[in-house]
Every structure is written in C-alpha cells, then in structure tokens.
Design an enzyme around this catalytic site. Structure first.
Site, PDB file in Angstrom:
ATOM      1  N   GLY A   1       0.840  -1.198   0.000  1.00 43.29           N
ATOM      2  CA  GLY A   1       0.000   0.000   0.000  1.00 43.29           C
ATOM      3  C   GLY A   1       0.869   1.239   0.000  1.00 43.29           C
ATOM      4  O   GLY A   1       2.053   1.164   0.330  1.00 43.29           O
TER       5      GLY A   1
ATOM      6  N   CYS B   1       5.047  -6.319   1.728  1.00 45.90           N
ATOM      7  CA  CYS B   1       5.431  -4.901   1.673  1.00 45.90           C
ATOM      8  C   CYS B   1       4.738  -4.105   2.794  1.00 45.90           C
ATOM      9  O   CYS B   1       5.016  -4.349   3.958  1.00 45.90           O
ATOM     10  CB  CYS B   1       5.147  -4.333   0.287  1.00 45.90           C
ATOM     11  SG  CYS B   1       6.007  -2.783   0.015  1.00 45.90           S
ATOM     12  N   TYR B   2       3.810  -3.206   2.470  1.00 46.84           N
ATOM     13  CA  TYR B   2       3.112  -2.470   3.524  1.00 46.84           C
ATOM     14  C   TYR B   2       2.503  -3.462   4.533  1.00 46.84           C
ATOM     15  O   TYR B   2       2.532  -3.241   5.745  1.00 46.84           O
ATOM     16  CB  TYR B   2       2.001  -1.596   2.929  1.00 46.84           C
ATOM     17  CG  TYR B   2       1.160  -0.872   3.966  1.00 46.84           C
ATOM     18  CD1 TYR B   2       1.564   0.359   4.474  1.00 46.84           C
ATOM     19  CD2 TYR B   2      -0.024  -1.430   4.459  1.00 46.84           C
ATOM     20  CE1 TYR B   2       0.817   1.021   5.432  1.00 46.84           C
ATOM     21  CE2 TYR B   2      -0.778  -0.778   5.416  1.00 46.84           C
ATOM     22  CZ  TYR B   2      -0.363   0.455   5.906  1.00 46.84           C
ATOM     23  OH  TYR B   2      -1.104   1.097   6.847  1.00 46.84           O
TER      24      TYR B   2
ATOM     25  N   HIS C   1       7.895  -8.149  -3.210  1.00 47.67           N
ATOM     26  CA  HIS C   1       6.619  -8.542  -3.831  1.00 47.67           C
ATOM     27  C   HIS C   1       6.742  -9.900  -4.512  1.00 47.67           C
ATOM     28  O   HIS C   1       7.162  -9.965  -5.677  1.00 47.67           O
ATOM     29  CB  HIS C   1       6.196  -7.490  -4.855  1.00 47.67           C
ATOM     30  CG  HIS C   1       5.774  -6.203  -4.226  1.00 47.67           C
ATOM     31  ND1 HIS C   1       4.475  -5.957  -3.838  1.00 47.67           N
ATOM     32  CD2 HIS C   1       6.477  -5.111  -3.881  1.00 47.67           C
ATOM     33  CE1 HIS C   1       4.392  -4.752  -3.298  1.00 47.67           C
ATOM     34  NE2 HIS C   1       5.598  -4.216  -3.301  1.00 47.67           N
TER      35      HIS C   1
ATOM     36  N   GLU D   1       4.492 -11.644  -5.765  1.00 45.18           N
ATOM     37  CA  GLU D   1       3.491 -11.791  -6.828  1.00 45.18           C
ATOM     38  C   GLU D   1       3.941 -11.242  -8.175  1.00 45.18           C
ATOM     39  O   GLU D   1       3.386 -11.576  -9.216  1.00 45.18           O
ATOM     40  CB  GLU D   1       2.183 -11.104  -6.397  1.00 45.18           C
ATOM     41  CG  GLU D   1       2.208  -9.568  -6.367  1.00 45.18           C
ATOM     42  CD  GLU D   1       2.833  -8.973  -5.104  1.00 45.18           C
ATOM     43  OE1 GLU D   1       3.549  -9.704  -4.394  1.00 45.18           O
ATOM     44  OE2 GLU D   1       2.628  -7.780  -4.844  1.00 45.18           O
TER      45      GLU D   1
ATOM     46  N   ASP E   1     -13.830 -10.175 -23.279  1.00 44.08           N
ATOM     47  CA  ASP E   1     -14.757 -10.234 -22.145  1.00 44.08           C
ATOM     48  C   ASP E   1     -16.216 -10.116 -22.584  1.00 44.08           C
ATOM     49  O   ASP E   1     -17.052 -10.933 -22.212  1.00 44.08           O
ATOM     50  CB  ASP E   1     -14.452  -9.119 -21.127  1.00 44.08           C
ATOM     51  CG  ASP E   1     -12.997  -9.128 -20.714  1.00 44.08           C
ATOM     52  OD1 ASP E   1     -12.363 -10.197 -20.846  1.00 44.08           O
ATOM     53  OD2 ASP E   1     -12.495  -8.087 -20.265  1.00 44.08           O
TER      54      ASP E   1
ATOM     55  N   LYS F   1      -8.729 -12.751 -16.426  1.00 40.77           N
ATOM     56  CA  LYS F   1      -8.709 -12.844 -17.897  1.00 40.77           C
ATOM     57  C   LYS F   1      -8.457 -14.275 -18.408  1.00 40.77           C
ATOM     58  O   LYS F   1      -9.163 -14.753 -19.288  1.00 40.77           O
ATOM     59  CB  LYS F   1      -7.597 -11.926 -18.406  1.00 40.77           C
ATOM     60  CG  LYS F   1      -7.671 -11.631 -19.861  1.00 40.77           C
ATOM     61  CD  LYS F   1      -8.664 -10.538 -20.073  1.00 40.77           C
ATOM     62  CE  LYS F   1      -8.723 -10.038 -21.478  1.00 40.77           C
ATOM     63  NZ  LYS F   1      -9.633  -8.871 -21.523  1.00 40.77           N
TER      64      LYS F   1
END
Ligand code: XMP
Length: 513
Positions: free
Chosen positions: A55, A82-83, A169, A171, A227, A369
């Site tokens: 964040g 992180c945050y 991070h 991810e 989509d 997606k």
C-alpha cells in the site's frame, strides 16, 4: 463454487489483484477484500489463509490504513507483503521507520533460514522491491529469515502464530522465485489442497442465468473484445433470442475491426442472437475535438459510449436485465478497495443512468482474464477470438497522443495494420502479450524523393506479459521491425519516422496515454 479460499486484504497496493491471480494459479480460489472488511466477516468466510497487500501509506503516518489487531490471534495463517509486512511488524511491537535508502527494482535477497515459506528457494534470490519504509526491528518472537544489504528484515516469521511477512513482492514476475514462495504459503502453510478448477463454471453459470432471467428480455453491450464476447455467447447459450447485443463502433477501433465483429456476431455469424451495430464514429470525433488530456479523453469516450448505448436501449424499450462483461480486475481496479487510481478504466462505474432495466448481470465478475478465456473455449468460441490481444475500451483514443482526429485515426489504423501483418508473417505473435502502433504527437523533418517532409512519428510497442500488470519490452527481431518501419513510412501517408518503445512496465505503462 464451494471451495477452500484464500483472502487478500487490500491495503491499496497496485498489485493486489495480481496476488489473487497468483493464488488462483495454485488452483486455490481467492478473493480480494478491502482492508477494513472487519474481523467478523472474515471469520464468516472462513478462509484457509489471509494475505495483506502492499500500500502507498506509512504505518505510522496519519493516513495509515489499519485492520483490527485481533486478526493476528484467530489462528489463520497470514502473509504480509510490503506495507502488509510493515503493518504486521508495527501492530505486533516491532519497529518500522523510513529506510536510509529506498529500495526499488530487482534486488538480491539473501535467504537466511529456509523455513516452510522458503522451501526450495535459492540462498540468494532476485526479488522485486518497492519501498521507502522498512522494518528496522522485527517484533519479539519473530525470526528474521531474509535480508538485503540495506534492508535488515526482508522477511520475518513467527510460525507458532502462523504469521509470515516479506518486504518484497512475491506476486510480481520480476521476483524470480515468487510463485514458489506463494505456493509454499498457500499449499504448505495454509494446507490448501489446490483442487479448484474452472470446468464446471460455464454449466453452472448458464443454469444460474436461466433461473434468474426466466422469460425476461436481456440487453448486452458488445465491444467484440474477449470479455464482452464471452459474456454475450454465455448469455446467448442461456437465453437465446431473448438477448439483444448492441455494438457501438466509436471510430477508435483497429482497421476493419467493426466489420470483423459484425461478421461473427451479426446475422451471418454462428450465434443466434439479436445484433445491432451503431456507427457512431462522427459523434465521437466531434466530442474529442480539441481535447488533449488523456484522462479527459477516456472520460469523454466512456460517457459518449453510454449515451449512444442509452439511445439504442430506448429504441428497444424496457428490458429486464443489462449484461456487462465486467471481469474481476475491473471490479478491483475500480476502487472497491483502496488502490491508488493510475488510470480510470471505463468498464465499471460507467453504467447508463437512463436505461430502464431491473438488474445488471455480470456473469464474469469473479473471473480473471485467463479464466475468461478458458470459459470462452468451453463455450466453443473460436481460438482466434478467445486469444485476441487485449484492446482498451477507449481504443485508439489512447494510442494517439494529444488530440484525436479522423485523419490521425486513419494513420494509426494503417500503421498498426501493417505492423500486425508483419508480426504475424514472421510468426512471432504467439510470444507477445500485446503489440500495436501508436501515434506520437511529434512531427519531424524527413526526406521523401527530393521533397522535404514534416510528418508524424509512429511508435511501435510490443510487450511480453501474462498478467498485464507488469510487462517486459519484447525483443522483436530486427528484420521484422525494419520491414514494418519501411512499409509504414512508404505506405502510410503522413508518417516519415518510426520509433520502437524499449521500456518495460513499470516504469512505463503498456498503453501510451
Ligand atoms: P497499461 O497501459 O495500464 O495497460 O499498462 C494495461 C492493460 O490495460 C489495458 N488498458 C485499458 N483497458 N480501458 C480498458 O478497457 C482503458 O482505459 C485502458 N487503459 C489500458 C491495456 O490495453 C493493457 O492491456
């Protein structure tokens, strides 16, 4: 979809949805919720694990976003990122402060303890850092498990309390062994089985839609993108000709795209639905005349789209349901959590005010997606449609820097068409996440024959990415680039220079505006 679940608590980081996506890649269902959803709701959902996102704030600042401290005592494993890691340290008595040196980018992290979280991870591993604050001192009972030269606590944990934290991070794809760490958390630490699959989604959804809609009338805005196409076909399979699809051609589509959409969804295509094409090019160009600011262009295009759609809906008369091809990243990106808005996307938040309908149906609302694509294949939609590269809602409007005019649209459409043709001919399209031509606002001097020219520069872009949140600039073979550049300059009037964009994301974005 009854299943084991991981919850991502969103503290406003840019990568919140990426975390959820990575967890789903481990075949574990995952949802993102705002940081302040409350402990009782969390307990109700009974997740197998919780992940705190990054964040933009400081844990000790007056804008700090904080969850209930009791969350650390409910016995559910928590991973702070992180945050999120700093918050864990701060709330549990550690010390968080402004680091003497901010760390940003790929950083070598030394793993000091190969605990469960770091099983199978190298001693020294490249991780993506992006922080100004850091944990100076871990809380009591915590073990520091990794560090960098400037970050004494790059990771810490207290396995007895099932609490884990990483400053980097995992991810982001730049963290080389990040997936392994997330897998370790989700499967080993949280004990998830990893048996969540998409197979039954389509069947269950068709049944749910039928039950809900009954004999009602349904209206769908179709853009021809993945989509809305998957949403439309799903609806057509569920309710057939009770469905009307409205396709607004805003004049900002790629070359020939309007006709291609019509060929698939129109009366001569394979699907049994009512299809209306609205040619609204001039209207959009008029609204965009003189506008140069990117966000304003996005807003105008989004607004005008809704107005056109409303007018069509009025002609059709009262409908019962409105279908939107909203997918999970749209839901999260549109500010349900606290993520800082970098660009406004007009998919969500821009619902028509004056269309008379009972309810909105968003059949893909919980899917990422790649999951939408899987659903598309299950529905029998041709692969070339399912695997189309993403195309932004505001279309070429954000691939033309500065004012949009019909002439500039023509230039970028023609240049883009040539570029895509050359990429396909060379067979390199499969390796690319997204590639396109954009029109810069720069005119420069050139020479054609014996004439001096003063024309536009076209920029070519190609990126490799699977998540579109981060991307690497693609190394397109030089022959392909130079062939495309030659053809563009020779065949597209008004262009005398072609540039290639060599930046990755971050720090650049994929689109230009
Ligand atoms: P950026 O440029 O933010 O793009 O790196 C990430 C992905 O999002 C698409 N994109 C948009 N899609 N409306 C959309 O529907 C928009 O305003 C918009 N802006 C970017 C972009 O094409 C890429 O796939």
């Amino acid at each position: 979809m009854a299943r084991e679940m991981i919850i991502v608590l969103d503290f406003g980081g840019q990568y919140n949805q990426l975390i959820a996506r990575r967890v789903r890649e481990c075949n574990v269902y995952c949802e993102v919720h705002p940081y302040n959803i409350g402990l009782s709701k969390i307990k109700e959902m009974a997740p197998k694990g919780i992940i705190f996102t990054g964040g933009p704030n400081s844990v000790y600042g007056k804008d700090a976003v904080v969850c209930e401290k009791e969350i650390f005592d409910i016995g559910i494993p928590i991973l702070g990122i992180c945050y999120g890691s700093q918050l864990m340290a701060h709330l549990l008595g550690g010390k968080v402060t402004t680091a003497p040196v901010s760390e940003y980018g790929k950083t070598e992290v030394a793993v000091d303890e190969h605990t469960q979280l770091f099983t199978g991870v190298s001693d020294k591993t490249i991780c993506w850092m992006s922080h100004t604050d850091y944990i100076e001192k871990a809380p009591q009972d915590f073990t520091v498990t990794a560090h960098t030269p400037v970050c004494p606590v790059a990771a810490m944990e207290c396995p007895e309390r099932r609490l884990y934290a990483v400053q980097f991070h995992p991810e982001v794809m730049h963290t080389v062994e990040g997936i392994k760490m997330l897998q370790n958390f989700v499967l080993k630490i949280c004990g998830c089985k990893g048996d969540w699959k998409m197979d039954s989604f389509v069947e269950t959804m068709i049944q749910t839609i039928r039950n809900k809609v009954g004999g009602g009338k349904v209206l769908c805005a179709l853009s021809g993108g993945v989509d809305s196409s998957v949403a439309a076909v799903l609806m057509a399979k569920a309710v057939g000709r009770q469905l009307t699809c409205v396709f607004v051609d805003h004049g900002l589509l790629r070359k020939n795209e309007g006709d291609e959409v019509e060929a698939v969804f129109g009366p001569d295509g394979p699907y049994d639905l009512n299809f209306i094409r609205v040619n609204a090019q001039e209207r959009f160009y008029q609204k965009l005349a003189g506008v140069t600011e990117p966000e304003q262009k996005r807003k105008i295009i989004g607004e005008e789209f809704i107005r056109v759609f409303e007018e069509e809906a009025k002609k059709i008369g009262a409908v019962d349901y409105l279908v939107q091809g909203t997918i999970y990243p749209d839901v999260i990106e549109s500010g349900l959590g606290k993520s800082a808005v970098i660009k406004s996307h007009h998919n969500v938040g821009g619902l028509p005010d004056h269309v008379d309908f009972k309810e909105i149906i968003e059949p893909l609302r919980m899917l990422f997606k790649d999951e939408v694509r899987k659903a598309g294949l299950e529905l029998g939609i041709p692969e070339h449609l399912v695997f189309r590269q993403p195309f932004p809602g505001p279309g070429l409007g954000i691939r033309i820097i500065g004012e949009v005019t019909a002439e500039k649209v023509r230039i970028v459409q023609d240049a883009d068409h040539i570029y895509r043709e050359e990429i396909a001919k060379a067979g390199v399209d499969k390796e690319l996440g997204q590639y396109f031509a954009a029109l810069t606002n720069m005119r420069s001097v050139g020479v054609m024959g014996d004439e001096r020219t003063y024309d536009y520069a076209v920029a070519l872009r190609a990126v490799c990415t699977s998540d579109f949140m981060t991307a690497d600039c693609a190394q397109i073979p030089w022959e392909v680039l130079s062939k495309a550049a030659n053809r563009i300059v020779n065949e597209v009037k008004g262009v005398n220079r072609v540039l290639y964009d060599c930046t990755s994301k971050p720090p650049a974005t994929i689109e230009f505006e």
